[in-house]
Write an enzyme that holds these catalytic residues in place. Structure first.
Site, PDB file in Angstrom:
ATOM      1  N   ALA A  50     -48.579  57.349  44.371  1.00 39.29           N
ATOM      2  CA  ALA A  50     -49.321  56.482  45.281  1.00 39.29           C
ATOM      3  C   ALA A  50     -50.086  57.339  46.285  1.00 39.29           C
ATOM      4  O   ALA A  50     -49.758  58.512  46.504  1.00 39.29           O
ATOM      5  CB  ALA A  50     -48.359  55.553  46.008  1.00 39.29           C
ATOM      6  N   CYS A  51     -51.092  56.735  46.875  1.00 36.91           N
ATOM      7  CA  CYS A  51     -51.936  57.382  47.871  1.00 36.91           C
ATOM      8  C   CYS A  51     -51.055  58.008  48.959  1.00 36.91           C
ATOM      9  O   CYS A  51     -50.103  57.376  49.391  1.00 36.91           O
ATOM     10  CB  CYS A  51     -52.877  56.348  48.469  1.00 36.91           C
ATOM     11  SG  CYS A  51     -54.074  57.029  49.608  1.00 36.91           S
ATOM     12  N   PRO A  52     -51.310  59.204  49.380  1.00 36.09           N
ATOM     13  CA  PRO A  52     -52.436  60.087  49.075  1.00 36.09           C
ATOM     14  C   PRO A  52     -52.127  61.130  47.995  1.00 36.09           C
ATOM     15  O   PRO A  52     -52.922  62.038  47.796  1.00 36.09           O
ATOM     16  CB  PRO A  52     -52.688  60.780  50.408  1.00 36.09           C
ATOM     17  CG  PRO A  52     -51.305  60.983  50.953  1.00 36.09           C
ATOM     18  CD  PRO A  52     -50.535  59.733  50.518  1.00 36.09           C
TER      19      PRO A  52
ATOM     20  N   ASP B 210     -52.845  54.439  40.444  1.00 36.36           N
ATOM     21  CA  ASP B 210     -53.065  53.836  41.763  1.00 36.36           C
ATOM     22  C   ASP B 210     -54.495  53.310  41.846  1.00 36.36           C
ATOM     23  O   ASP B 210     -55.445  54.092  41.756  1.00 36.36           O
ATOM     24  CB  ASP B 210     -52.812  54.888  42.848  1.00 36.36           C
ATOM     25  CG  ASP B 210     -52.998  54.348  44.256  1.00 36.36           C
ATOM     26  OD1 ASP B 210     -53.176  53.129  44.418  1.00 36.36           O
ATOM     27  OD2 ASP B 210     -52.963  55.154  45.203  1.00 36.36           O
TER      28      ASP B 210
ATOM     29  N   ASP C  58     -60.782  56.709  46.516  1.00 39.49           N
ATOM     30  CA  ASP C  58     -60.333  57.999  47.043  1.00 39.49           C
ATOM     31  C   ASP C  58     -60.958  59.171  46.298  1.00 39.49           C
ATOM     32  O   ASP C  58     -61.350  60.164  46.905  1.00 39.49           O
ATOM     33  CB  ASP C  58     -58.810  58.116  46.975  1.00 39.49           C
ATOM     34  CG  ASP C  58     -58.098  57.166  47.929  1.00 39.49           C
ATOM     35  OD1 ASP C  58     -58.770  56.607  48.824  1.00 39.49           O
ATOM     36  OD2 ASP C  58     -56.882  56.983  47.771  1.00 39.49           O
TER      37      ASP C  58
END
Length: 75
Positions: A13-15, A40, A46
Site C-alpha cells: 500500500a501507499c507509499p 494499489d 503516484d
C-alpha cells in the site's frame, strides 16, 4: 514492451510501491526500463507524479489481470 528489470509491488500500500520503485531504479543504468506491477489503485496517480518529480520517463501504464503495470525509463 521490452524491459531490463521487473519489480512486483503487489500487495503493498501507499507509499511503499513508490519507495521500493525508487530503490529498484538505483542500481539501473540510465536508459534502462523498469517494469512495475502493483495492486494499489493509488499507484496510478503516484507513479505519474513520481516520474514527473524524478525525471524518469513513464513510458506506459495500464492494467493487466486486475493489476496495474507501469514501464519507467531511468533518467
Amino acid at each position: 514492451m521490452k524491459f531490463d528489470k521487473e519489480f512486483d509491488a503487489s500487495g503493498l500500500a501507499c507509499p511503499l510501491p513508490i519507495v521500493k520503485t525508487k530503490k529498484s531504479l538505483t542500481d539501473m543504468a540510465p536508459g534502462q526500463v523498469l517494469r512495475v506491477v502493483a495492486t494499489d489503485p493509488g499507484s496510478v496517480c503516484d507513479m505519474a507524479a513520481f516520474a514527473e518529480q524524478t525525471g524518469n520517463a513513464l513510458l506506459q501504464s495500464g492494467e493487466e489481470g486486475g493489476k496495474y503495470v507501469f514501464f519507467l525509463r531511468k533518467a
